[in-house]
Design a protein around this motif. Structure first.
Motif, PDB file in Angstrom:
ATOM      1  N   UNK A 227       0.830  -1.213   0.000  1.00 47.60           N
ATOM      2  CA  UNK A 227       0.000   0.000   0.000  1.00 47.60           C
ATOM      3  C   UNK A 227       0.867   1.266   0.000  1.00 47.60           C
ATOM      4  N   UNK A 228       2.064   1.188   0.603  1.00 47.75           N
ATOM      5  CA  UNK A 228       2.976   2.329   0.575  1.00 47.75           C
ATOM      6  C   UNK A 228       3.506   2.547  -0.841  1.00 47.75           C
ATOM      7  N   UNK A 229       3.799   1.463  -1.532  1.00 43.17           N
ATOM      8  CA  UNK A 229       4.232   1.574  -2.936  1.00 43.17           C
ATOM      9  C   UNK A 229       3.140   2.227  -3.783  1.00 43.17           C
ATOM     10  N   UNK A 230       1.870   1.836  -3.513  1.00 43.35           N
ATOM     11  CA  UNK A 230       0.743   2.427  -4.248  1.00 43.35           C
ATOM     12  C   UNK A 230       0.684   3.937  -4.022  1.00 43.35           C
ATOM     13  N   UNK A 231       0.898   4.362  -2.780  1.00 43.12           N
ATOM     14  CA  UNK A 231       0.872   5.800  -2.454  1.00 43.12           C
ATOM     15  C   UNK A 231       2.032   6.519  -3.142  1.00 43.12           C
ATOM     16  N   UNK A 232       3.222   5.919  -3.102  1.00 40.15           N
ATOM     17  CA  UNK A 232       4.385   6.533  -3.765  1.00 40.15           C
ATOM     18  C   UNK A 232       4.127   6.653  -5.269  1.00 40.15           C
ATOM     19  N   UNK A 233       3.564   5.581  -5.866  1.00 36.82           N
ATOM     20  CA  UNK A 233       3.257   5.596  -7.296  1.00 36.82           C
ATOM     21  C   UNK A 233       2.204   6.633  -7.643  1.00 36.82           C
ATOM     22  N   UNK A 234       1.181   6.766  -6.765  1.00 36.28           N
ATOM     23  CA  UNK A 234       0.125   7.754  -6.989  1.00 36.28           C
ATOM     24  C   UNK A 234       0.697   9.173  -6.989  1.00 36.28           C
ATOM     25  N   UNK A 235       1.585   9.453  -6.037  1.00 38.59           N
ATOM     26  CA  UNK A 235       2.247  10.773  -5.986  1.00 38.59           C
ATOM     27  C   UNK A 235       3.069  11.013  -7.244  1.00 38.59           C
ATOM     28  N   UNK A 236       3.775   9.969  -7.683  1.00 39.26           N
ATOM     29  CA  UNK A 236       4.603  10.070  -8.890  1.00 39.26           C
ATOM     30  C   UNK A 236       3.736  10.378 -10.115  1.00 39.26           C
ATOM     31  N   UNK A 237       2.597   9.679 -10.231  1.00 39.24           N
ATOM     32  CA  UNK A 237       1.694   9.900 -11.363  1.00 39.24           C
ATOM     33  C   UNK A 237       1.091  11.292 -11.355  1.00 39.24           C
ATOM     34  N   UNK A 238       0.708  11.755 -10.169  1.00 42.24           N
ATOM     35  CA  UNK A 238       0.103  13.084 -10.023  1.00 42.24           C
ATOM     36  C   UNK A 238       1.066  14.180 -10.481  1.00 42.24           C
ATOM     37  N   UNK A 239       2.312  14.102 -10.034  1.00 44.88           N
ATOM     38  CA  UNK A 239       3.316  15.122 -10.382  1.00 44.88           C
ATOM     39  C   UNK A 239       3.697  15.031 -11.863  1.00 44.88           C
ATOM     40  N   UNK A 240       3.971  13.813 -12.339  1.00 44.80           N
ATOM     41  CA  UNK A 240       4.396  13.631 -13.729  1.00 44.80           C
ATOM     42  C   UNK A 240       3.337  14.062 -14.732  1.00 44.80           C
ATOM     43  N   UNK A 241       2.088  13.664 -14.501  1.00 44.40           N
ATOM     44  CA  UNK A 241       1.030  13.983 -15.460  1.00 44.40           C
ATOM     45  C   UNK A 241       0.641  15.453 -15.427  1.00 44.40           C
ATOM     46  N   UNK A 242       0.674  16.066 -14.255  1.00 44.60           N
ATOM     47  CA  UNK A 242       0.350  17.498 -14.173  1.00 44.60           C
ATOM     48  C   UNK A 242       1.376  18.334 -14.943  1.00 44.60           C
ATOM     49  N   UNK A 243       2.644  17.927 -14.870  1.00 44.32           N
ATOM     50  CA  UNK A 243       3.716  18.682 -15.531  1.00 44.32           C
ATOM     51  C   UNK A 243       3.654  18.582 -17.054  1.00 44.32           C
ATOM     52  N   UNK A 244       3.170  17.452 -17.562  1.00 41.36           N
ATOM     53  CA  UNK A 244       3.230  17.231 -19.018  1.00 41.36           C
ATOM     54  C   UNK A 244       1.865  17.295 -19.700  1.00 41.36           C
ATOM     55  N   UNK A 245       0.803  17.634 -18.962  1.00 39.55           N
ATOM     56  CA  UNK A 245      -0.560  17.516 -19.493  1.00 39.55           C
ATOM     57  C   UNK A 245      -0.857  18.371 -20.737  1.00 39.55           C
ATOM     58  N   UNK A 246      -0.455  19.652 -20.788  1.00 45.32           N
ATOM     59  CA  UNK A 246      -0.764  20.434 -21.995  1.00 45.32           C
ATOM     60  C   UNK A 246      -0.239  19.800 -23.283  1.00 45.32           C
ATOM     61  N   UNK A 247       0.954  19.208 -23.225  1.00 39.30           N
ATOM     62  CA  UNK A 247       1.504  18.544 -24.416  1.00 39.30           C
ATOM     63  C   UNK A 247       0.729  17.278 -24.747  1.00 39.30           C
ATOM     64  N   UNK A 248       0.101  16.665 -23.739  1.00 41.52           N
ATOM     65  CA  UNK A 248      -0.734  15.489 -23.987  1.00 41.52           C
ATOM     66  C   UNK A 248      -1.977  15.883 -24.772  1.00 41.52           C
ATOM     67  N   UNK A 249      -2.555  17.041 -24.451  1.00 36.24           N
ATOM     68  CA  UNK A 249      -3.726  17.546 -25.184  1.00 36.24           C
ATOM     69  C   UNK A 249      -3.350  17.835 -26.639  1.00 36.24           C
ATOM     70  N   UNK A 250      -2.220  18.505 -26.838  1.00 36.36           N
ATOM     71  CA  UNK A 250      -1.735  18.819 -28.196  1.00 36.36           C
ATOM     72  C   UNK A 250      -1.495  17.535 -28.978  1.00 36.36           C
ATOM     73  N   UNK A 251      -0.883  16.569 -28.350  1.00 37.76           N
ATOM     74  CA  UNK A 251      -0.579  15.279 -28.997  1.00 37.76           C
ATOM     75  C   UNK A 251      -1.855  14.592 -29.460  1.00 37.76           C
ATOM     76  N   UNK A 252      -2.864  14.532 -28.584  1.00 34.75           N
ATOM     77  CA  UNK A 252      -4.122  13.865 -28.953  1.00 34.75           C
ATOM     78  C   UNK A 252      -4.818  14.595 -30.094  1.00 34.75           C
ATOM     79  N   UNK A 253      -4.796  15.925 -30.045  1.00 35.13           N
ATOM     80  CA  UNK A 253      -5.442  16.706 -31.107  1.00 35.13           C
ATOM     81  C   UNK A 253      -4.761  16.447 -32.455  1.00 35.13           C
TER      82      UNK A 253
END
Length: 318
Positions: A227-253
């Motif tokens: 469960x600690x690994x899950x929390x660490x992974x969740x934090x990692x996903x939150x930070x990584x995806x927030x930082x790169x999200x605008x380029x993800x929108x451009x990519x999909x478009x």
């Protein structure tokens, strides 16, 4: 004379031991790579299947000019279920699996290799890399995986936003794109993907490895609980995806330009169009709140599965 006779067998024995040691080391390296590939493939498959309905809904909003809200997202999910059936919520997931399994396998395996190479260069073990090389290893792993599997990502995006009648299966997407739009289209949107993957993978792996390192330092335990690994992974996903999200929108478009009515354009033009028509925040961060739900879940499952599979395989090998 006697010394010469004695030295011969000694030297032969030393040479034989060196060859044997090299062979054992090579086999161990091959086993580690195969272990990373298998663990990564399973991690990616489980994580993406778990969040596939949310992922498909997010893509539908990203490639249209609809304003995103939780209510609208639920409505899309509900009407998709009513009109096309429960399994349609996973439409495009077969294409996702075809992409995610090799992508995750390559990314995790490459990350382990880059950690080993950088650790050797800096004189550290892989898990104890200093911050910058730790970030660099993650960015390199993501770039390697994205470069090798990009056409599958484009195919998956097309299947997610089109009705069943347009593309019947993965191969049909490849055939139609090749005939009607040209093979070059399979790499349309590649640059924003790579530009987005660098901060996303870099920060995700960096955050996860850093949290594990801090946990080891302050808890005194060598391995975190699942469960600690899950929390660490969740934090990692939150930070990584927030930082790169605008380029993800451009990519999909850019990936879905041929089927959604938008003209095919460069990164800069696509970016300008989104900002002009929908606004900087509403356009470039559309669906981010949904990503804050699905991203941490997916990345948490992914990292936890990979680590636990690695531990299990190491036990089986020993």
């Amino acid at each position: 004379m006697d010394n010469g006779v004695k030295e011969g067998p000694v030297r032969l024995r030393e040479d034989a031991e060196a060859v044997l040691s090299s062979s054992v080391s090579s086999k161990r390296d091959h086993r580690q790579v195969l272990s990373s590939l298998l663990s990564g493939a399973l991690a990616g498959a489980l994580a993406k299947t778990a969040v596939a309905p949310l992922d498909r809904t997010k893509i539908i909003f990203q490639v249209s000019s609809k304003r995103f809200s939780a209510k609208e997202a639920f409505r899309v999910l509900y009407y998709t279920y009513l009109n096309e059936g429960f399994l349609s919520l996973w439409r495009g997931n077969s294409a996702t699996m075809v992409r995610v399994v090799p992508y995750a396998a390559i990314q995790f395996s490459a990350h382990e290799e880059y950690k080993r190479i950088l650790g050797s260069y800096y004189g550290f073990r892989g898990e104890a890399l200093p911050p910058w090389p730790r970030l660099f290893a993650g960015a390199l792993a993501g770039t390697t995986a994205a470069s090798l599997t990009y056409p599958l990502d484009l195919v998956r995006a097309r299947m997610a936003v089109t009705p069943k009648e347009m593309y019947s299966n993965i191969f049909h997407v490849f055939i139609r794109i090749s005939r009607e739009e040209g093979l070059k289209t399979l790499y349309h949107g590649f640059m924003p993907t790579v530009l987005g993957v660098i901060p996303y993978a870099g920060l995700s792996f960096f955050t996860y490895e850093t949290l594990k390192s801090l946990h080891r330092e302050y808890s005194g335990r060598r391995q975190p609980y699942p469960f600690e690994r899950m929390i660490f992974g969740a934090c990692a996903g939150l930070i990584g995806q927030s930082a790169s999200y605008p380029l993800d929108v451009v990519r999909r478009r850019m990936q879905t330009a041929g089927v959604t009515g938008y003209p095919r354009a460069s990164i800069a033009c696509t970016l300008r169009t989104i900002v002009r028509e929908e606004g900087a925040v509403r356009g470039l961060y559309k669906g981010l709140s949904m990503n804050w739900v699905k991203g941490p879940i997916a990345v948490g499952i992914s990292f936890t599965t990979f680590d636990l599979m690695q531990i299990l395989l190491r036990h089986l090998q020993s």
